[in-house]
Scaffold this motif. Structure first.
Motif, PDB file in Angstrom:
ATOM      1  N   TYR A 169       0.474  -1.419   0.193  1.00 55.96           N
ATOM      2  CA  TYR A 169       0.052  -0.198  -0.415  1.00 55.96           C
ATOM      3  C   TYR A 169       0.517   1.210   0.232  1.00 55.96           C
ATOM      4  N   GLU A 170       2.245   1.628   0.056  1.00 58.47           N
ATOM      5  CA  GLU A 170       3.463   2.226  -0.046  1.00 58.47           C
ATOM      6  C   GLU A 170       2.887   3.209   0.831  1.00 58.47           C
ATOM      7  N   VAL A 171       2.555   2.547   2.134  1.00 61.86           N
ATOM      8  CA  VAL A 171       2.516   3.107   3.515  1.00 61.86           C
ATOM      9  C   VAL A 171       4.041   4.287   4.088  1.00 61.86           C
ATOM     10  N   PRO A 172       3.422   5.761   4.306  1.00 66.38           N
ATOM     11  CA  PRO A 172       4.671   6.283   3.934  1.00 66.38           C
ATOM     12  C   PRO A 172       5.564   6.009   5.553  1.00 66.38           C
ATOM     13  N   VAL A 173       6.943   6.291   5.327  1.00 71.11           N
ATOM     14  CA  VAL A 173       7.446   5.769   7.164  1.00 71.11           C
ATOM     15  C   VAL A 173       6.650   6.839   7.936  1.00 71.11           C
ATOM     16  N   TYR A 174       6.528   8.203   7.953  1.00 70.46           N
ATOM     17  CA  TYR A 174       6.268   8.911   9.067  1.00 70.46           C
ATOM     18  C   TYR A 174       4.704   8.172   9.388  1.00 70.46           C
ATOM     19  N   GLU A 175       4.061   7.744   8.990  1.00 71.13           N
ATOM     20  CA  GLU A 175       2.493   7.022   9.530  1.00 71.13           C
ATOM     21  C   GLU A 175       2.659   5.750  10.229  1.00 71.13           C
ATOM     22  N   LEU A 176       4.082   4.952   9.952  1.00 65.27           N
ATOM     23  CA  LEU A 176       4.331   3.791  10.824  1.00 65.27           C
ATOM     24  C   LEU A 176       3.656   3.653  12.382  1.00 65.27           C
ATOM     25  N   ASN A 177       4.074   4.869  12.591  1.00 63.10           N
ATOM     26  CA  ASN A 177       3.552   4.751  14.176  1.00 63.10           C
ATOM     27  C   ASN A 177       2.562   5.034  14.296  1.00 63.10           C
ATOM     28  N   ARG A 178       1.760   5.834  13.703  1.00 65.64           N
ATOM     29  CA  ARG A 178       0.256   6.134  13.894  1.00 65.64           C
ATOM     30  C   ARG A 178      -0.407   4.094  13.823  1.00 65.64           C
ATOM     31  N   ILE A 179      -0.072   3.618  13.115  1.00 58.07           N
ATOM     32  CA  ILE A 179      -0.820   2.480  12.386  1.00 58.07           C
ATOM     33  C   ILE A 179      -0.274   1.173  12.849  1.00 58.07           C
ATOM     34  N   ALA A 183      -4.068   2.890  14.285  1.00 54.40           N
ATOM     35  CA  ALA A 183      -4.645   3.581  13.546  1.00 54.40           C
ATOM     36  C   ALA A 183      -4.668   3.198  12.013  1.00 54.40           C
ATOM     37  N   ASP A 184      -6.089   3.279  11.409  1.00 59.35           N
ATOM     38  CA  ASP A 184      -6.283   2.826  10.311  1.00 59.35           C
ATOM     39  C   ASP A 184      -5.259   3.874   8.526  1.00 59.35           C
ATOM     40  N   TYR A 185      -4.663   3.489   8.253  1.00 54.84           N
ATOM     41  CA  TYR A 185      -4.344   4.284   6.887  1.00 54.84           C
ATOM     42  C   TYR A 185      -5.605   5.113   5.688  1.00 54.84           C
ATOM     43  N   ILE A 186      -5.423   6.290   5.478  1.00 58.05           N
ATOM     44  CA  ILE A 186      -5.733   6.706   4.509  1.00 58.05           C
ATOM     45  C   ILE A 186      -4.657   7.069   3.165  1.00 58.05           C
ATOM     46  N   ASN A 187      -4.884   6.673   2.236  1.00 62.19           N
ATOM     47  CA  ASN A 187      -4.329   6.248   1.037  1.00 62.19           C
ATOM     48  C   ASN A 187      -4.542   8.283   0.447  1.00 62.19           C
ATOM     49  N   PRO A 188      -3.825   8.396  -0.119  1.00 59.78           N
ATOM     50  CA  PRO A 188      -4.017  10.231  -0.947  1.00 59.78           C
ATOM     51  C   PRO A 188      -5.046   9.695  -2.219  1.00 59.78           C
ATOM     52  N   ASP A 189      -5.860   8.582  -2.673  1.00 58.64           N
ATOM     53  CA  ASP A 189      -7.056   8.332  -3.248  1.00 58.64           C
ATOM     54  C   ASP A 189      -8.150   8.636  -2.312  1.00 58.64           C
ATOM     55  N   GLY A 190      -7.734   9.110  -0.795  1.00 54.76           N
ATOM     56  CA  GLY A 190      -8.598   8.549   0.310  1.00 54.76           C
ATOM     57  C   GLY A 190      -9.634   7.344   0.246  1.00 54.76           C
ATOM     58  N   GLU A 191      -8.735   6.246  -0.124  1.00 47.17           N
ATOM     59  CA  GLU A 191      -9.554   4.866   0.501  1.00 47.17           C
ATOM     60  C   GLU A 191      -8.419   5.014   1.840  1.00 47.17           C
ATOM     61  N   VAL A 192      -9.268   4.081   2.991  1.00 50.39           N
ATOM     62  CA  VAL A 192      -9.339   4.136   3.612  1.00 50.39           C
ATOM     63  C   VAL A 192      -8.382   2.743   4.495  1.00 50.39           C
ATOM     64  N   ILE A 193      -7.302   2.390   4.340  1.00 51.25           N
ATOM     65  CA  ILE A 193      -6.796   1.002   4.247  1.00 51.25           C
ATOM     66  C   ILE A 193      -7.246   0.227   5.562  1.00 51.25           C
TER      67      ILE A 193
END
Length: 304
Positions: A169-179, A183-193
């Motif tokens: 899902y090409e999750v940015p490194v800065y999102e990893l702590n939240r995940i 936390a869920d991940y919202i990609n640049p297209d607005g899709e909630v992973i």
């Protein structure tokens, strides 16, 4: 898994013997050391354990009987001789500072560090310490003087990242702590992973309960329900049940019953009366009720 160990420094009761030191333990959680009770000889046993003195910043005293605190003054003095500079915290029942402060002022009046007393009420469960690794709560007990045990509960750990899914899902490194923290991940297209797609649950938290001197006391059961490891005093055999009740202590059979009713995973018994040349009778009595029981002994190290 992160380190969570119990080190037995002493497991005898009030009368000294050549086989057992007075009560003292060290809990090692992620290389932070917490001492429980500090009977005579505790500092000698701490040296034998090869645990680092500098990592011990908190001492928890269950009650003010000598076999649980006579080693405290010597340990504080030795820390001073070693050049300790970090503050030391003594968590203990009401009245401890009034008792020890004059002795510290006389024997340890030039310490290079500060000793703080953090006194608590023994009548109700109270969280008396917490950090990123552990929370410690008192366990009210029934003894001849105010007394409590301690419940060590490991702090929840972050979830485990599933590397393949994060890469997919090409999750940015800065999102990893939240995940990791749910936390869920919202990609640049607005899709909630969903978080569940990106992580695995962390290991269950572990708990250790220390029940010091006490008469048989079923009220502790709810608080220690399902702990991974329980230390419970077993001063006497069942044949000395009258003496146990008279002195507000527990028999080995009763300790096994507490472990059974609380559905703990493992029981270690200690605080043995000096009258027993072998504790095998105590072990048999406890195991007859709760098979997964072992005897405490000096230098024993248990993984929680």
């Amino acid at each position: 898994m992160e380190k969570f160990e119990l080190h037995i420094l002493g497991c005898g009761s009030a009368l000294p013997t050549t086989r057992h030191f007075a009560t003292s333990q060290v809990v090692n959680i992620r290389e932070k050391l917490f001492m429980i009770d500090c009977g005579e000889g505790a500092q000698m046993q701490l040296r034998k354990s090869r645990l680092k003195f500098s990592r011990l910043n908190h001492i928890f005293i269950s009650h003010l009987h000598g076999d649980h605190c006579f080693g405290l003054l010597g340990l504080i003095s030795t820390f001073g001789l070693l050049g300790r500079t970090a503050d030391l915290y003594i968590h203990s029942p009401q009245g401890t500072e009034k008792l020890f402060r004059p002795m510290l002022d006389f024997f340890c009046n030039r310490l290079p560090y500060t000793v703080f007393f953090r006194e608590f009420d023994t009548d109700k469960p109270t969280q008396i310490y917490a950090d990123r690794s552990v929370a410690i709560t008192t366990i009210p007990l029934r003894h001849r003087i105010p007394c409590c045990g301690f419940l060590f509960e490991e702090s929840p750990r972050p979830k485990h990242i599933i590397r393949d899914m994060v890469d997919f899902y090409e999750v940015p490194v800065y999102e990893l702590n939240r995940i990791k923290n749910g936390a869920d991940y919202i990609n640049p297209d607005g899709e909630v992973i969903p978080n569940s797609r990106l992580t695995r649950p962390s290991e269950p938290i572990r708990r250790y309960a220390y029940c010091s001197d006490t008469i048989y006391h079923e009220k502790v059961i709810e608080q220690i329900k399902g702990v991974d490891l329980l230390f419970h005093e077993a001063t006497f055999s069942q044949s000395e049940q009258h003496r146990a009740k008279e002195t507000f202590h527990t028999t080995a059979e009763q300790a096994g019953r507490i472990a059974l009713l609380a559905e703990v995973k493992k029981l270690v018994i200690g605080h043995f009366s000096a009258r027993y040349e072998s504790e095998s009778v105590l072990l048999k009595e406890a195991q007859a009720v709760f098979p997964n029981t072992i005897l405490a002994k000096e230098s024993l190290c248990l993984n929680v």
